[in-house]
Design an enzyme around this catalytic site. Structure first.
Site, PDB file in Angstrom:
ATOM      1  N   CYS A 113       0.867  -1.184   0.000  1.00  0.00           N
ATOM      2  CA  CYS A 113       0.000   0.000   0.000  1.00  0.00           C
ATOM      3  C   CYS A 113       0.904   1.235   0.000  1.00  0.00           C
ATOM      4  CB  CYS A 113      -0.851   0.000   1.272  1.00  0.00           C
ATOM      5  SG  CYS A 113       0.166   0.049   2.758  1.00  0.00           S
TER       6      CYS A 113
ATOM      7  N   HIS B 209       5.348  -4.909   8.891  1.00  0.00           N
ATOM      8  CA  HIS B 209       5.339  -6.281   9.406  1.00  0.00           C
ATOM      9  C   HIS B 209       5.528  -7.293   8.286  1.00  0.00           C
ATOM     10  CE1 HIS B 209       3.126  -5.042  13.348  1.00  0.00           C
ATOM     11  NE2 HIS B 209       4.445  -4.947  13.450  1.00  0.00           N
TER      12      HIS B 209
ATOM     13  N   GLU C 194       0.420  -0.446  16.488  1.00  0.00           N
ATOM     14  CA  GLU C 194      -0.396   0.731  16.128  1.00  0.00           C
ATOM     15  C   GLU C 194      -1.338   1.079  17.281  1.00  0.00           C
ATOM     16  OE1 GLU C 194      -2.626   0.579  12.400  1.00  0.00           O
ATOM     17  OE2 GLU C 194      -4.140   1.833  13.371  1.00  0.00           O
TER      18      GLU C 194
ATOM     19  N   THR D 163      -6.311   0.725  11.948  1.00  0.00           N
ATOM     20  CA  THR D 163      -6.486   0.872  10.491  1.00  0.00           C
ATOM     21  C   THR D 163      -6.576  -0.449   9.740  1.00  0.00           C
ATOM     22  OG1 THR D 163      -4.093   0.949  10.214  1.00  0.00           O
ATOM     23  CG2 THR D 163      -5.245   3.073  10.386  1.00  0.00           C
TER      24      THR D 163
ATOM     25  N   ASN E 284      -3.078  -6.906   8.699  1.00  0.00           N
ATOM     26  CA  ASN E 284      -3.963  -6.873   7.521  1.00  0.00           C
ATOM     27  C   ASN E 284      -3.876  -8.172   6.740  1.00  0.00           C
ATOM     28  OD1 ASN E 284      -2.561  -6.352   4.728  1.00  0.00           O
ATOM     29  ND2 ASN E 284      -1.332  -5.313   6.276  1.00  0.00           N
TER      30      ASN E 284
HETATM   31  S1  SF4 Z   1      -2.659   2.369   7.525  1.00  0.00           S
HETATM   32 FE1  SF4 Z   1      -1.244   0.654   7.232  1.00  0.00          FE
HETATM   33  S2  SF4 Z   1      -2.203  -0.623   5.672  1.00  0.00           S
HETATM   34 FE2  SF4 Z   1      -3.221   1.358   5.603  1.00  0.00          FE
HETATM   35  S3  SF4 Z   1      -2.162   2.567   4.048  1.00  0.00           S
HETATM   36 FE3  SF4 Z   1      -1.188   3.010   6.002  1.00  0.00          FE
HETATM   37  S4  SF4 Z   1       0.497   1.553   6.179  1.00  0.00           S
HETATM   38 FE4  SF4 Z   1      -0.883   0.793   4.588  1.00  0.00          FE
END
Ligand code: SF4
Length: 532
Positions: free
Chosen positions: A237, A266, A351, A389, A449
């Site tokens: 991402c 990760h 996080e 997130t 995720n």
């Molecule tokens: S919150 Fe995490 S998964 Fe979402 S865009 Fe940011 S780094 Fe990527």
């Protein structure tokens, strides 16, 4: 000349997923009588057979010609092979080890075989080698050379310098007998040139061949023509790309070592790659020397960590994903306004720890509907919620629903906290899981995720496995599977997806169909410390 067998292809319009053409049995080609005997003793499946070919490339070629199984013999083309029907072929025998660290009994699974003129690549060797290791055998994947005669130590050293692991006298001549079917090569080191003598080495090699035989059968049972349904979007991402680029640029601009608090993202591959380039990953700031550069990971940190870094005089570069920073800002705002913040997330995730640290006296972690029932806010009319997130969209919605039921006046974040990348990857895996027999998710175990993608597939009724790379694929998963769904978590590199497809193509022709549910164009700017 280099050949690769078999191959993958991309689906064309109108292609329907083909049913898996499962193996019609394993054929093992073993050059010598005692090698064939050792393999036979290990085989368990009635459909598996062993064919002796004789020692040396000339005898092996002749044996195949006589069996009508040498595709290089034009007059035999089209005639039925006397080798009989088989679905997959494995060449098994002993070999000389040329890599210095091989010992008698070690197994080498060929990634490619070369006779000096022709090189045949065998994708999927890592998969078989890993399965042998899981069976407790000392195995590795690597290059094998086929030579015309027994070689001396100087020639072994030369082959070792070229990256070969082992040497034999037949494999190159035998591979053609597969005639388009999946083929693998397992050679057991009998004589490394550095270890004990021929007899003890030979006994160790034959024992390993016998023990490898059932694994070869497992491999044959996993061989089939397959469709791979590729989920899109998948893999990196914008936040992960940015975090990796920050470390790369910090290394470039400031030189190694650059310290990184926690894993930058990760994923074990990403971390190992950056480590090789000079990044030093630490758990806490007390492991960072005074005055050094430290990068905060994409998952963010609490204000307490920022304060410690500042007190220590560390040079900080913040790789926190802007979408995580947005959640931190919301936590501060709600706390300032006197709200109790219910943070929906997983305990212990970095996080979550960072977000909790923004307003520790006002924030409560809720993981389940039961946590919601136990919540006792200071003022029930002043409750707000935020989310990690990378949560499962549907599960987080359930917890948010329970909160709303209990606190009807509850405030919500200004925009969704579950980020676009998490949402898109979950929708994409759902779309492929519906039509797949099995879903493979590239990602590391600590990647939230990626784990959510496995769960999403399972909730759709399709078994799913989280794998760091192709060698984590267990052959038993693939038996009877003709459509494999494939995706990658937001922290898993795109190269892993290619590696998995290549490995699967070693088990039979793979047709790749990409199913794109949405496209992404999000990009984040870099912090000023690493802008050029
Ligand atoms: S919150 Fe995490 S998964 Fe979402 S865009 Fe940011 S780094 Fe990527």
């Amino acid at each position: 000349m280099t050949e690769t067998i078999p191959q993958s292809r991309t689906a064309e319009a109108g292609d329907a997923p083909e049913p898996g053409a499962t193996s019609a049995g394993l054929l093992v080609l073993a050059p010598l009588r005692f090698e064939a005997k050792a393999v036979r003793r290990g085989l368990r499946e009635p459909a598996s057979r062993v064919q002796r070919t004789g020692m040396g490339a000339t005898r092996a070629s002749k044996a195949l010609r006589l069996a009508g199984a040498d595709p290089r013999t034009p007059e035999k083309a089209g005639e039925e092979s006397k080798l009989g029907p088989f679905g997959a072929m494995v060449v098994m025998g002993t070999a000389g080890g040329v890599a210095a660290d091989l010992k008698p009994g070690d197994l080498v699974v060929a990634t490619e075989v070369s006779d000096g003129t022709t090189t045949v690549a065998l994708p999927g060797a890592d998969l078989l080698a890993a399965e042998l290791c899981r069976a407790g055998l000392p195995a590795r994947a690597g290059k094998i050379a086929t030579v015309p005669k027994i070689i001396k130590s100087a020639e072994r050293a030369e082959l070792a310098a070229q990256g070969y692991l082992a040497v034999d006298m037949e494999t190159s001549a035998l591979l053609g007998a597969a005639n388009g079917r999946p083929v693998a090569v397992i050679r057991a080191v009998s004589d490394s040139g550095f270890g004990p003598g021929m007899v003890t080495g030979g006994i160790a090699a034959l024992r390993s061949l016998r023990r490898a035989a059932p694994v070869a059968e497992l491999w044959a049972a996993a061989c089939a023509e397959r469709t791979v349904l590729l989920a899109g979007p998948r893999s990196f991402c914008a936040g992960v790309e940015r975090a990796i680029e920050i470390v790369e640029r910090a290394l470039e601009l400031r030189g190694a070592p650059v310290y990184v608090r926690k894993q930058i993202v990760h994923n074990t591959r990403v971390v190992a790659d950056l480590e090789q380039r000079g990044a030093v990953f630490v758990d806490e700031l007390d492991e960072v020397p005074d005055g050094a550069t430290v990068v905060f990971s994409a998952h963010g940190v609490s204000p307490a960590v920022r304060d410690t870094a500042s007190d220590r005089g560390l040079s900080v570069i913040d790789a926190t994903c802007p979408l995580v920073s947005k959640v931190h800002a919301e936590a501060r705002r709600f706390a300032r306004e006197g709200y109790t913040v219910a943070l929906i997330g997983h305990a212990g995730h970095e996080e979550v720890e960072g977000t909790l640290g923004e307003a520790p006296d006002s924030t409560v972690l809720v993981q389940t509907a039961a946590d919601v029932a136990a919540l006792s806010p200071r003022d029930p009319s002043k409750v707000a919620y935020l989310m990690q997130t990378t949560l499962a969209v549907d599960e987080a919605a359930d917890v948010a629903g329970a909160l709303r039921e209990r606190f009807p006046q509850m405030r919500a974040p200004g925009s969704d906290d579950i980020c676009y990348a998490t949402t898109n990857r979950q929708a994409a895996v759902h779309a492929v899981a519906a039509d797949a027999d099995l879903v493979l998710v590239a990602g590391s175990k600590n990647s939230s995720n990626s784990v959510r993608l496995v769960e999403r597939s399972e909730r759709a009724g399709t078994p799913a496995y989280l794998i760091d790379g192709a060698s984590d694929i267990e052959l038993s998963w693939l038996s009877g599977v003709s459509v494999v769904g494939l995706t990658a978590g937001a922290s898993a590199p795109p190269a892993v997806v290619s590696e998995i497809i290549t490995a699967l193509s070693g088990l039979g022709t793979v047709t790749v169909t990409e199913r794109v549910t949405t496209t992404e164009s999000v990009q984040f700017g870099l912090p000023r410390e690493v802008r050029r």
